[in-house]
Design an enzyme around this catalytic site. Structure first.
Site, PDB file in Angstrom:
ATOM      1  N   SER A 590       0.843  -1.189   0.000  1.00  0.00           N
ATOM      2  CA  SER A 590       0.000   0.000   0.000  1.00  0.00           C
ATOM      3  C   SER A 590       0.885   1.248   0.000  1.00  0.00           C
ATOM      4  O   SER A 590       1.642   1.456  -0.941  1.00  0.00           O
ATOM      5  CB  SER A 590      -0.950  -0.038   1.199  1.00  0.00           C
ATOM      6  OG  SER A 590      -1.974   0.920   1.071  1.00  0.00           O
ATOM      7  N   ASP A 665      -9.382  -4.519  -5.862  1.00  0.00           N
ATOM      8  CA  ASP A 665      -8.953  -3.609  -4.796  1.00  0.00           C
ATOM      9  C   ASP A 665      -9.775  -2.331  -4.898  1.00  0.00           C
ATOM     10  O   ASP A 665      -9.536  -1.491  -5.764  1.00  0.00           O
ATOM     11  CB  ASP A 665      -7.451  -3.313  -4.959  1.00  0.00           C
ATOM     12  CG  ASP A 665      -6.857  -2.595  -3.756  1.00  0.00           C
ATOM     13  OD1 ASP A 665      -7.624  -1.917  -3.041  1.00  0.00           O
ATOM     14  OD2 ASP A 665      -5.638  -2.707  -3.541  1.00  0.00           O
ATOM     15  N   HIS A 697      -7.698  -5.282  -1.398  1.00  0.00           N
ATOM     16  CA  HIS A 697      -6.443  -4.670  -0.960  1.00  0.00           C
ATOM     17  C   HIS A 697      -5.614  -5.606  -0.073  1.00  0.00           C
ATOM     18  O   HIS A 697      -4.396  -5.479  -0.002  1.00  0.00           O
ATOM     19  CB  HIS A 697      -6.752  -3.366  -0.204  1.00  0.00           C
ATOM     20  CG  HIS A 697      -5.573  -2.467  -0.036  1.00  0.00           C
ATOM     21  ND1 HIS A 697      -4.804  -2.021  -1.096  1.00  0.00           N
ATOM     22  CD2 HIS A 697      -5.022  -1.907   1.080  1.00  0.00           C
ATOM     23  CE1 HIS A 697      -3.842  -1.233  -0.642  1.00  0.00           C
ATOM     24  NE2 HIS A 697      -3.947  -1.148   0.658  1.00  0.00           N
TER      25      HIS A 697
END
Length: 720
Positions: A590, A665, A697
């Site tokens: 991320s 995601d 995600h």
């Protein structure tokens, strides 16, 4: 270089490590072999003397809510069990009404996004042992009225109230429509970035319901292909405001239960409404109102009777203001508030008109959690990093700001769950060498009374394994002493040179260097150390718990100072005799993937390889609330967005680079990776990548994590 070390080993001493025979495998890590025990859905009962938890008997397939006595830790009774519920074979969570004579049971729960969920709900009456199904549909956020006679919930973006006595259901709003109007629950970006889903609240006497309405008709739509197993894929389409684009227009209403009348609250200046909360006065609602830049926050009070608003407290910041759940109204409607206004996050006490009564905590350290206020003893309970930014301790201070007391005694990470009357607390403690342990403690003195749960079996299980220590220190780069941990091979030889693999996250206010029991990733790092790698993590500028100035330095330039710190740390570590400066890699997920991408591009003379999982590659692709909080809009700060976006530096790639993303995601869209791929292709750069169909995600489910970590391990072995 200033250092502080925790050299204790996970095993029972140095001898255990040197004679260990077993090596950790990825199959064990992702098969749950090293999971820890905890306490599920802990609720302190209203009497302050007992607590309840959710229990699951695997052998008999029975779920129950059981009540325990704080003083003895003995089970007092089973409140409800599926053994006695023919229509409910299982439930996964529960919630009491205020009088604790009814309990809400959640079944058939399905996640929507990170925090939101749909489920089938039942109300169980403890007196007559009967259940009532709230709706034939899957609903969201059912919540008891204060007297327990009604339940409000959301279905298809509209609010409903079910009367448990008559069985009648009243529809409060009628204009709810998918991807257009939402009543009573938040839109995607509020849920993700302001961290709440239920956008309605009962007042103190249950006569009124306040709710937020989201008009997202002008918010641009985002679509994701869902590949599934059918012949043709489907699409998920939802409203997602990217940086600089339109947000939902929010408005606030108060609904009268008796007359069905709805009043709109006049909040003309409200761009965001990140919190609503009734005071102890049933007539008075508090609203937190935030501007788009998120650097001006008003605490507004609305009176039902007078139908007007006034600002009780105004706070401003040159960068941004974080929203919390710490606002607490006392019996006299004075309130507790936390703020960074003196440079560190601390606790303040104000009267109802916003006049400061007293700052309760003060010093060059941060309050990290607020637990509550004991009205009887006039004490405020909180967690802080006063004992070092990598540690967490539980404290109490009197409302007059005196008598501060540390209630936790063991170094590491301590977190408390207090009884309703604040006479006891259950302390959860862990450290880098101690797995989670739950104890009953006296809230007056902090004294440990009894142990509730430990993980001694896990420690015993780990004894045969070759587990090197995680060492804590600081590293001085770019004028700052940055927190760092390092894991070296168990048979470390300072005369040898080892490849270095770095991990970081680096997002604003985050922390990865913390004195707590490791996650699954830590076992992976220890596995890599067993294969001859040194693994290290550095929390650079912009991370949390070292004051507002340190955290907010990265304002309007995400990816500049954080990347400079990782590159400088890698260079400094590369100068150590035992590290091979030509074999340094970095990875992250991320925000960490954004960082690792920038590091191998801007630091292409330092990093030999990088892995980026679900990375942001241009902040223009990410959501309004998060991105604009730290960057303002692209229209105002184009260079801040573009100068530090990996997509704009693809031509600098020299080392080995692995890109990973899930196609479903909803948070960091796969668009980020696709645009990065295109930039790399056009720059004629070779790289590796992996796409996980229909994974969000977190990229998990079935063997997904095992396959992913196998891929990453192989990539490291091949390129580092």
């Amino acid at each position: 270089m200033k250092k502080y070390f925790i050299f204790s080993f996970l095993l029972m001493g140095l001898t255990g490590i040197l004679t260990a025979q077993k090596h950790i495998t990825l199959e064990e890590i992702w098969g749950g072999a090293f999971s820890t025990r905890g306490m599920e859905v802990l609720h302190s009962m209203k009497n302050g003397k007992q607590y309840s938890i959710l229990n699951f008997d695997k052998e008999q397939r029975v779920v129950s809510v059981d009540k325990y006595d704080y003083s003895t830790l003995e089970k007092v009774e089973t409140i409800v069990s599926t053994r006695d519920l023919e229509e409910i074979p299982y439930f996964t969570s529960y919630a009491f009404n205020q009088d604790e004579n009814k309990v809400l049971l959640a079944t058939d729960v399905e996640p929507v996004y990170r925090r939101s969920k749909l489920g089938t709900y039942y109300v169980y009456d403890l007196a007559d042992r009967k259940t009532v199904k709230l709706s034939e549909h899957r609903i969201q956020e059912p919540t008891f009225s204060p007297d327990g006679t009604k339940v409000a919930f959301v279905f298809n973006n509209n609010i409903y109230i079910k009367d448990l006595h008559s069985g009648e259901t009243t529809q409060v709003t009628t204009d709810g429509e998918k991807n257009s109007i939402i009543n009573g629950v938040t839109d995607w970006v509020y849920e993700e970035e302001f961290a709440f889903v239920r956008a309605f609240e009962w007042n103190a006497d249950g006569t009124h319901l306040a709710y937020i309405r989201f008009d997202e008709s002008e918010v641009p739509e985002f679509s994701m292909d869902i590949y599934g197993k059918d012949l043709y894929p489907s699409q998920q389409v939802f409203k997602y405001p990217k940086a600089g684009e339109n947000n939902a227009e929010v408005s606030l209403y108060v609904y009268g239960i008796s007359d069905g009348a709805t009043e709109k609250v006049d909040l003309e200046e409200a761009y965001y409404i990140p919190r609503i909360q009734w005071t102890n006065d049933a007539d008075l609602l508090s609203i937190q109102v935030l501007n788009r830049h998120q650097n001006n926050l008003d605490l507004v009070l609305y009176s039902i009777e007078e139908n007007n608003t006034r600002v009780a407290l105004h706070e401003t910041d040159e960068a941004y203001i974080d929203i919390t759940d710490n606002l607490t109204f006392l019996k006299d409607n004075s309130f507790i508030w936390t703020s960074e206004k003196d440079g560190y996050n601390h606790i303040y006490h104000y009267d109802i008109n916003g006049k400061l009564i007293r700052q309760l905590t003060e010093g060059p350290w941060e309050v990290t959690r607020y637990y509550g206020y004991d009205q009887k003893r006039k004490r405020v309970f909180y967690q802080s990093v006063e004992n070092g930014s990598v540690n967490r301790d539980v404290y109490a201070v009197k409302l007059n700001g005196k008598g501060k007391q540390r209630l936790s005694s063991q170094e590491g990470t301590n977190s408390a769950t207090f009884s309703a009357d604040f006479s006891y607390f259950i302390n959860s403690h862990s450290s880098v060498t101690s797995p989670p342990r739950y104890t009953l403690n006296d809230a007056g003195t902090g004294k440990e009374l009894r142990e509730i749960v430990n993980n001694e079996k896990l420690l015993k299980k780990l004894e045969p394994y070759e587990l090197p220590a995680k060492e804590f220190s600081t590293i001085h780069v770019n004028g700052n002493d940055l927190n760092m941990w390092m894991i070296r091979p168990a048979d470390f030889d300072p005369a040898k040179k080892y490849p270095l693999f770095m991990f970081q996250y680096s997002g604003p206010g985050s922390q990865q260097v913390a004195n707590q029991w490791g996650s699954s990733n830590d076992y992976w790092y220890q596995m890599l150390a067993g294969q001859g790698y040194i693994v290290a993590c550095v929390d650079g500028r912009g991370t949390g718990f070292k004051g507002a100035e340190f955290k907010k330095l990265t304002y309007q330039e995400l990816g500049k100072y954080e990347v400079e710190d990782q590159i400088a740390a890698a260079k400094e570590l590369g100068q150590r005799a035992y590290i091979d400066e030509g074999r340094i890699g970095i990875w992250g997920w991320s925000y960490g993937g954004f960082m690792s991408s920038n590091c191998i591009l801007k630091g292409n003379d330092v990093f030999k390889m990088a892995i980026a999982v679900a990375p942001v590659t241009n902040w223009r692709f990410y959501d309004t609330i998060y991105t604009e909080r730290y960057m303002r809009t692209p229209q105002e700060n184009a260079s801040g967005y573009d100068d530090n976006s990996p997509v704009n530096h693809a031509d600098k790639l020299k080392g080995a680079y692995l890109l990973v993303h899930g196609t479903a995601d909803d948070n960091v869209h796969v668009q980020n990776t696709m645009r990065m791929v295109e930039a790399l292709v056009q720059a004629n750069k070779q790289f590796d990548w992996a796409i996980y169909p229909d994974k969000n995600h977190g990229i998990y489910g079935g063997n997904t994590r095992l396959q992913l970590y196998t891929k990453m391990t192989d990539f490291i072995e091949k390129n580092l």
